[in-house]
Design an enzyme around this catalytic site. Structure first.
Site, PDB file in Angstrom:
ATOM      1  N   ASP A  43      11.167 -24.545 -35.409  1.00  0.00           N
ATOM      2  CA  ASP A  43      11.095 -23.990 -34.051  1.00  0.00           C
ATOM      3  C   ASP A  43      12.537 -23.679 -33.670  1.00  0.00           C
ATOM      4  O   ASP A  43      13.326 -24.587 -33.415  1.00  0.00           O
ATOM      5  CB  ASP A  43      10.478 -25.037 -33.111  1.00  0.00           C
ATOM      6  CG  ASP A  43      10.598 -24.656 -31.633  1.00  0.00           C
ATOM      7  OD1 ASP A  43      11.022 -23.524 -31.335  1.00  0.00           O
ATOM      8  OD2 ASP A  43      10.264 -25.504 -30.787  1.00  0.00           O
TER       9      ASP A  43
ATOM     10  N   LYS B 187      19.443 -17.081 -28.344  1.00  0.00           N
ATOM     11  CA  LYS B 187      18.121 -16.491 -28.581  1.00  0.00           C
ATOM     12  C   LYS B 187      17.839 -15.362 -27.590  1.00  0.00           C
ATOM     13  O   LYS B 187      17.122 -14.414 -27.914  1.00  0.00           O
ATOM     14  CB  LYS B 187      17.073 -17.592 -28.444  1.00  0.00           C
ATOM     15  CG  LYS B 187      15.664 -17.198 -28.859  1.00  0.00           C
ATOM     16  CD  LYS B 187      14.787 -18.427 -28.867  1.00  0.00           C
ATOM     17  CE  LYS B 187      13.328 -18.110 -29.138  1.00  0.00           C
ATOM     18  NZ  LYS B 187      12.525 -19.337 -29.154  1.00  0.00           N
TER      19      LYS B 187
ATOM     20  N   GLU C 148       5.146 -18.625 -31.320  1.00  0.00           N
ATOM     21  CA  GLU C 148       5.173 -20.027 -30.878  1.00  0.00           C
ATOM     22  C   GLU C 148       3.786 -20.521 -30.423  1.00  0.00           C
ATOM     23  O   GLU C 148       3.383 -21.625 -30.806  1.00  0.00           O
ATOM     24  CB  GLU C 148       6.223 -20.208 -29.771  1.00  0.00           C
ATOM     25  CG  GLU C 148       7.640 -20.118 -30.337  1.00  0.00           C
ATOM     26  CD  GLU C 148       8.720 -19.810 -29.304  1.00  0.00           C
ATOM     27  OE1 GLU C 148       8.428 -19.867 -28.088  1.00  0.00           O
ATOM     28  OE2 GLU C 148       9.850 -19.507 -29.717  1.00  0.00           O
TER      29      GLU C 148
HETATM   30 MG    MG Z   1      10.347 -23.973 -26.025  1.00  0.00          MG
END
Ligand code: MG
Ligand code: ADP
Length: 642
Positions: free
Chosen positions: A12, A78, A182
């Site tokens: 992640d 990001k 995600e």
């Molecule tokens: Mg998160």
């Protein structure tokens, strides 16, 4: 077991934190190594070394130094990945470091080193530094090289953003075998969509994933369709996404900081316009986050700030106060959920959400859970740690791709009994092993001590009779009970395992209406071999375990009897015939001696003898109870007549 060569980890790659996970036949787990992980801050600090080299620090260390070197410390990169300078315009104000234009309008991070040099870095390069660290933590944890990974991205990431993520992986020496949204990873972590791998026939389903993190809120509506490919039993499709890239836990911290600032201002006579130096602001920010987190667990949080010169700002913040403050933020997330649901409904007629998955640290806030639950009319999934669930799911996808998932344990029946610890350390089984999922069962419990205002409930899994020989899945506390005598509260405990194997345990005290609950995934960390071993051991110990369970229960009940009898004797002992009283006392002494001995060592007492002693006392005490009742009736009549 898979060959090491086939090892693929899940990553992640988060805005705030990154996490590595690995899934083998005992299920997914997060990776840590030498104090690093599971949460690795996605922060990179650049420094000039003594010989002109550029030093790079990543993770906790880089984050800790961020306030000293804001322009050399790159966080939230990001937000820049695969985007042009014009795309990120609005984000720039929130970044502490410089961002300039690269070729064809792309963005570059500008880092001025202390020695006067300037680094111009692509977001991919910075992100690669984070990935290198994640890879090193994973390699340390697994004890071997890691070369391949499944990496997650937000569902709304476009092609350029996904491509940039792949590039970052390559720069870090990682082959990104798959990019996974995600929310899809979060659903996989709960085993959603793995039913067919377990040989179960399930149809299409729709899942909502609610992700409230530190800085962003995302909601995604996923459609899961059975696929003909046995290697990948389900096809996940993101039907719709919505959210707010400027809404998260940080905003809650700011609300609390503002409250403190105004109240301190009033106290020191500076009024609304109190200006705080940066150092104080940071401290206040940390305090605000601490208060917020405490209120997820407790009803109140004390705040005390020494203002110097003898002045102290002191107050208590209650959960209700915080809830009133954040309600508007929560309502904004629900409006975004509706928008996503509307978009999804346009693509899928008769859309019905069958599960809501909670992701992100801020979903630990009880109000968030409650409102989301009410809004969707479903108990949201909270069993897995919301900070880690995306990485866990990425590792599940990785194990599917590496072919390792085949041996995994998937629930069709409940492999081991589920129950709750009772007084004395025995386990009351509530759902027996081999029950089909979904399964529900309810049991009533009470207290063993007078005036208990809270009850701790510990949930266990296993076949043995004593908690110490079973696997603890979790515990929770039912609080705020009005004080009542032992045995009077009526606590209804409900176990519910849904079709995906998620166990929800709830407890309600019926007189006060107080409730509490817990969610866990009971099959995590168990392999088929382990289930078989546990089963064998339970058979081996069955006879002894049963005897012990019986003794422990008899001791608990016997002690409750003794307590009632002592109360009775205190009230009406003087009204009893001396012979009868002597008999009672002798029977009570016998039982007390036996229960005390059994409590010290359960083997030292024959359960039948103990049972007999309890029965004798129970039979004898009937008369005393009758007299006590008559007496209290008389008492109430006199009261009424007076
Ligand atoms: Mg998160
Ligand atoms: P991101 O997805 O932005 O990287 P996370 O999912 O890690 O963020 O969530 C971080 C946020 O969660 C922070 O604002 C943090 O204060 C909040 N948080 C963590 N634990 C709790 C808790 N127990 N109660 C309330 N908020 C929490």
């Amino acid at each position: 077991m898979s060959e090491p060569a086939a090892d693929i980890i899940g990553i992640d790659l988060g805005t705030t934190n990154s996490v590595a996970a690995y899934c083998d036949e005992s299920g997914p787990r997060v990776l840590t190594h030498e104090g690093a992980g599971p949460l690795i801050p996605s922060v990179v600090r650049y420094e000039a070394g003594p010989r002109g080299e550029v030093r790079v620090q990543v993770g906790e260390g880089a984050k800790a130094g961020a306030t000293d070197a804001p322009r050399q410390t790159v966080s939230s990169v990001k937000r820049l990945m695969g985007r042009s300078l014009s795309d990120v315009g609005a984000d720039l104000a929130y970044l502490s470091y410089g961002v300039v234009a690269g070729e064809r309008g792309t963005c570059r991070v500008l880092v001025p080193l202390e020695d006067g040099r300037e680094l111009i870095l692509s977001p991919e390069e910075v992100s690669a530094r984070v990935l290198e660290t994640v890879r090193a933590v994973a390699a340390g944890a697994l004890g071997r090289e890691v070369k391949r990974a499944v990496v997650t991205v937000p569902a709304y990431f476009d092609d350029a953003q996904r491509q940039a993520t792949r590039t970052a992986g390559r720069l870090a020496g990682i082959e990104v075998v798959r990019i996974v949204p995600e929310p899809t990873a979060a659903a996989l972590a709960y085993g959603l969509g793995l039913e067919r791998a377990a040989g179960r026939n399930a149809g299409e389903s729709v899942v909502a994933v609610y992700d409230l993190g530190g800085g962003t809120f995302d909601v995604s509506i996923l459609r899961l369709t059975p696929s003909p490919d046995p290697g990948e039993p389900y096809y996940f499709e993101v039907l719709a996404t919505s959210g707010d890239t400027r809404l998260g836990g940080d905003d809650i911290d700011h609300l609390l900081m503002e409250l403190f600032r105004t109240e301190i201002g009033a106290k020191v006579g500076a009024g609304e316009g109190l200006e705080l130096p940066p150092q104080t602001r940071r401290q206040l920010g940390a305090l605000a986050e601490g208060v917020k987190i405490r209120l997820s667990e407790h009803e109140e949080a004390p705040v005390r700030i020494d203002l110097g010169g003898g002045a102290v700002y002191e107050r208590t913040i209650t959960r209700a106060e915080l809830e009133a403050m954040i309600e508007p933020l929560v309502l904004r997330t629900l409006a975004a959920c509706d928008a996503a649901l509307r978009d999804a409904a346009a693509k899928h007629s008769g859309l019905a959400v069958s599960a809501v998955v909670m992701v992100g640290g801020s979903t630990r806030i009880p109000l968030v859970r409650r409102r989301v639950g009410e809004h969707f009319g479903l108990e949201p999934y909270t069993a897995l740690n919301p900070d880690l669930v995306v990485a866990l799911g990425a590792s599940v996808q990785a194990s599917i791709l590496s072919g390792a998932r085949r041996g995994a344990l998937l629930l069709d029946v409940i492999p081991l009994s589920l129950g709750i610890e009772t007084v004395g350390g025995a386990v009351a089984k509530i759902i027996p092993r081999n029950a089909m999922v979904p399964a529900t069962a309810t049991e009533m419990f009470s207290t063993s001590v007078d005036g208990q205002t809270s009850i701790r409930l510990s949930v266990y899994q296993g076949e043995r009779e004593m908690a110490q020989d079973c696997r603890k899945l979790g515990e929770f506390t039912l609080r705020g009970l009005p004080p009542m005598p032992a045995g009077v509260p009526q606590v209804q405990v409900k176990f519910m395992v849904d079709a995906n194997g998620v166990l929800s345990v709830s407890a309600v005290e019926r007189r006060s209406g107080k409730r509490a609950s817990l969610q866990v995934v009971p099959n995590h960390g168990l392999t088929h071999d382990e289930v078989e071993r546990i089963e064998r051991e339970s058979l081996k110990h069955a006879r002894e375990d049963m005897a012990r369970h019986r003794v422990v229960d008899l001791v608990a009940n016997g002690r409750l009897d003794l307590k009632w009898i002592e109360d009775g004797l205190r009230r009406v002992g003087g009204l009893l015939e001396p012979d009868y009283l002597a008999q009672m006392r002798s029977a009570a002494d016998t039982l007390r001696t036996l229960t005390d001995r059994a409590h010290a060592d359960w083997r030292s007492v024959n359960p039948d003898t103990l049972h007999e002693a309890k029965e004798t006392l129970d039979r004898l005490s009937v008369r005393m109870h009758e007299i006590a009742i008559a007496q209290s009736l008389k008492g109430s009549q006199t009261d009424a007549g007076a």
